[in-house]
Design a protein around this motif. Structure first.
Motif, short mmCIF file in Angstrom:
data_model
loop_
_atom_site.label_atom_id
_atom_site.label_comp_id
_atom_site.label_asym_id
_atom_site.label_seq_id
_atom_site.Cartn_x
_atom_site.Cartn_y
_atom_site.Cartn_z
N ALA A 105 0.83 -1.21 0.00
CA ALA A 105 0.00 0.00 0.00
C ALA A 105 0.86 1.25 0.00
CB ALA A 105 -0.94 0.02 1.20
N VAL A 106 0.28 2.29 -0.59
CA VAL A 106 0.84 3.63 -0.56
C VAL A 106 -0.18 4.55 0.10
CG1 VAL A 106 1.38 5.62 -2.01
CG2 VAL A 106 2.37 3.40 -2.55
N VAL A 107 0.23 5.24 1.15
CA VAL A 107 -0.58 6.30 1.74
C VAL A 107 -0.02 7.61 1.22
CG1 VAL A 107 -1.34 7.44 3.86
CG2 VAL A 107 -1.10 4.94 3.80
N GLU A 108 -0.85 8.37 0.52
CA GLU A 108 -0.38 9.59 -0.13
C GLU A 108 -0.94 10.83 0.56
OE1 GLU A 108 -0.13 11.78 -4.52
OE2 GLU A 108 -1.08 9.81 -4.33
N PHE A 109 -0.07 11.87 0.69
CA PHE A 109 -0.45 13.15 1.27
C PHE A 109 -0.39 14.23 0.19
CE2 PHE A 109 1.94 10.74 4.59
CZ PHE A 109 0.82 10.25 5.25
N ALA A 110 -1.35 15.13 0.23
CA ALA A 110 -1.52 16.12 -0.84
C ALA A 110 -0.56 17.29 -0.69
CB ALA A 110 -2.96 16.64 -0.84
N GLY A 111 -0.28 17.94 -1.82
CA GLY A 111 0.49 19.18 -1.82
C GLY A 111 -0.33 20.33 -1.25
N TYR A 112 0.34 21.43 -0.97
CA TYR A 112 -0.29 22.56 -0.29
C TYR A 112 -1.46 23.12 -1.09
CZ TYR A 112 -0.61 26.86 2.46
OH TYR A 112 -1.05 27.89 3.27
N GLY A 113 -2.57 23.32 -0.42
CA GLY A 113 -3.77 23.85 -1.05
C GLY A 113 -4.65 22.81 -1.68
N GLY A 114 -4.16 21.58 -1.79
CA GLY A 114 -4.92 20.52 -2.42
C GLY A 114 -5.54 19.58 -1.41
N GLY A 115 -6.47 18.77 -1.90
CA GLY A 115 -7.09 17.75 -1.09
C GLY A 115 -6.99 16.40 -1.77
N ARG A 116 -7.92 15.53 -1.47
CA ARG A 116 -7.88 14.18 -2.02
C ARG A 116 -8.26 14.13 -3.49
NH1 ARG A 116 -13.30 10.97 0.05
NH2 ARG A 116 -14.82 12.54 -0.59
N GLY A 117 -8.83 15.24 -4.00
CA GLY A 117 -9.20 15.29 -5.41
C GLY A 117 -10.47 14.53 -5.71
N HIS A 118 -10.66 14.20 -6.99
CA HIS A 118 -11.84 13.48 -7.46
C HIS A 118 -11.59 11.98 -7.38
CE1 HIS A 118 -15.06 12.14 -10.15
NE2 HIS A 118 -15.60 13.33 -10.02
N ALA A 119 -12.65 11.23 -7.26
CA ALA A 119 -12.53 9.78 -7.11
C ALA A 119 -11.78 9.12 -8.27
CB ALA A 119 -13.92 9.15 -6.97
N ILE A 120 -11.89 9.68 -9.48
CA ILE A 120 -11.27 9.04 -10.64
C ILE A 120 -9.91 9.62 -10.99
CG2 ILE A 120 -13.51 8.40 -11.60
CD1 ILE A 120 -13.07 10.65 -13.70
N GLU A 121 -9.40 10.54 -10.17
CA GLU A 121 -8.05 11.06 -10.39
C GLU A 121 -7.01 10.16 -9.72
OE1 GLU A 121 -8.05 15.78 -10.63
OE2 GLU A 121 -8.89 15.08 -8.72
N ASN A 122 -5.75 10.40 -10.05
CA ASN A 122 -4.61 9.79 -9.35
C ASN A 122 -4.70 8.26 -9.32
OD1 ASN A 122 -3.49 12.40 -8.50
ND2 ASN A 122 -5.31 12.52 -7.20
N LEU A 123 -4.75 7.69 -10.50
CA LEU A 123 -4.90 6.25 -10.64
C LEU A 123 -3.58 5.51 -10.77
CD1 LEU A 123 -7.92 6.21 -13.14
CD2 LEU A 123 -7.98 6.15 -10.63
N PHE A 124 -2.45 6.22 -10.73
CA PHE A 124 -1.14 5.61 -11.01
C PHE A 124 -0.84 4.46 -10.07
CE2 PHE A 124 3.41 5.33 -10.03
CZ PHE A 124 3.93 5.07 -11.30
N TRP A 125 -1.01 4.68 -8.76
CA TRP A 125 -0.57 3.66 -7.81
C TRP A 125 -1.45 2.41 -7.87
CZ3 TRP A 125 4.12 3.76 -6.29
CH2 TRP A 125 4.79 5.00 -6.14
N ALA A 126 -2.76 2.58 -7.95
CA ALA A 126 -3.63 1.41 -8.06
C ALA A 126 -3.39 0.68 -9.38
CB ALA A 126 -5.09 1.84 -7.94
N SER A 127 -3.10 1.43 -10.44
CA SER A 127 -2.82 0.81 -11.74
C SER A 127 -1.47 0.09 -11.73
CB SER A 127 -2.83 1.87 -12.84
OG SER A 127 -4.10 2.47 -12.95
N SER A 128 -0.62 0.41 -10.74
CA SER A 128 0.68 -0.25 -10.60
C SER A 128 0.64 -1.44 -9.65
CB SER A 128 1.72 0.77 -10.10
OG SER A 128 1.90 1.81 -11.03
N GLY A 129 -0.55 -1.78 -9.16
CA GLY A 129 -0.67 -2.95 -8.30
C GLY A 129 -0.67 -2.67 -6.82
#
Length: 318
Positions: A84-108
């Protein structure tokens, strides 16, 4: 152009940041207090229409028992506990949209993307309020509660990060021995902090991390968000010593001195937002096995997708 001292100087640079005498005690007490609250992870499946990634809306208990949100993304059809990867957002950002940031799940990997309380309106969506108020502060998060380590905003954010790791390690889909922390910019600084505060973390990926090396950065960097602090002190002239004391409890340099997990850093030598020396201040203080990707012609974007690819190779090799 390069924004700092040349690379040979960066490689031997040491931050002047001092560690408060009660640094470890302060953080041990903070984390222990947070763990008196049941982490109480709640998952709700989200219908995204994606075929290769399953997404869950996550809530768990962070600092003070406050409910923190996030997304959990898992490769569709996974039938055994995953790294698992627990990711923390950059300044001013949040968790984003449900369909964003798919890199890690797509990497297994199972990917728990933590929301940043009170943020998430600058460049990506957030959904977690910060129920703790603060006294007068400059616009932004960097001076909220800055007169005291106990009241400072980043005490809550970094503790939320520790609890996100705790939450991830309770989930059946995740191998509790293989939970790593990842972040860019503010998220990279949070990853260093959480990696030091949660010895269960397998590895740390800190890409162009900040906030780090406050003594040098505040003196030489006029860019926001550093300037939030200098704006505050330009008005609160009598608070310099107290603010400097507070910031020492939240500097990535001091967390790096207590690192136990292997780490992958990155730095852009043309970065005007996070000075390269501040990255090397944390990197050179980091006490566990480490490596750093140096991007001589990049700014705060660092290596972009190349950073992610290198991070994936690093984590898969563990």
């Amino acid at each position: 152009m390069n924004t700092d001292i040349p690379l040979p100087g960066l490689e031997v640079y040491r931050s002047s940041q001092l560690e408060p005498e009660d640094f470890l005690q302060f953080w041990a007490s903070t984390v222990a207090d947070s763990r008196t609250h049941d982490v109480d992870v709640v998952l709700e499946r989200v219908d995204t229409g994606l075929e290769t990634v399953d997404v869950y809306d996550v809530t768990f208990s962070g600092f003070g028992g406050h409910r923190i949100r996030g997304w959990l993304r898992i490769p569709a059809g996974a039938n055994e506990p995953l790294p698992a990867v627990v990711e923390f957002a950059g300044y001013g950002g949040g968790r984003g949209h449900a369909i964003e940031n798919l890199f890690w799940a797509s990497s297994g990997f199972a990917h728990l993307h933590m929301d940043s309380r009170g943020q998430g309106s600058g460049w990506s969506l957030g959904a977690t309020p910060d129920p703790v108020g603060s006294g007068p502060h400059a616009p932004g998060m960097w001076t909220q509660g800055i007169e005291s380590p106990e009241s400072y905003y980043y005490r809550r954010l970094y503790t939320d990060g520790v609890r996100a790791v705790d939450a991830a390690r309770t989930l059946p889909a995740i191998d509790p021995r293989r939970v790593s922390v990842v972040g860019v910019s503010q998220g990279g600084g949070a990853a260093i902090a959480v990696g030091a505060l949660a010895p269960e973390v397998q590895a740390v990926v800190a890409l162009v991390p900040g906030p780090s090396d406050f003594p040098r950065s505040l003196a030489l960097n006029d860019r926001y968000p550093w300037r939030e602090v200098t704006d505050y002190l330009a008005v609160h002239r009598g608070s310099v010593a107290q603010v400097e004391r507070t910031l020492a409890y939240f500097d990535a340099v001091n967390f790096a001195r207590h690192a136990t997990a292997p780490a992958r850093f990155s730095v852009g030598l043309m970065d005007p937002v996070v000075l390269p020396s501040s990255v090397f201040g944390a990197y050179n203080a980091y006490t566990a096995p480490k490596g750093i990707a140096v991007w001589p012609y990049n700014g705060h974007e660092g290596g972009g997708p190349d950073d992610l690819l290198q991070a994936r190779r690093f984590l898969l090799a563990l």
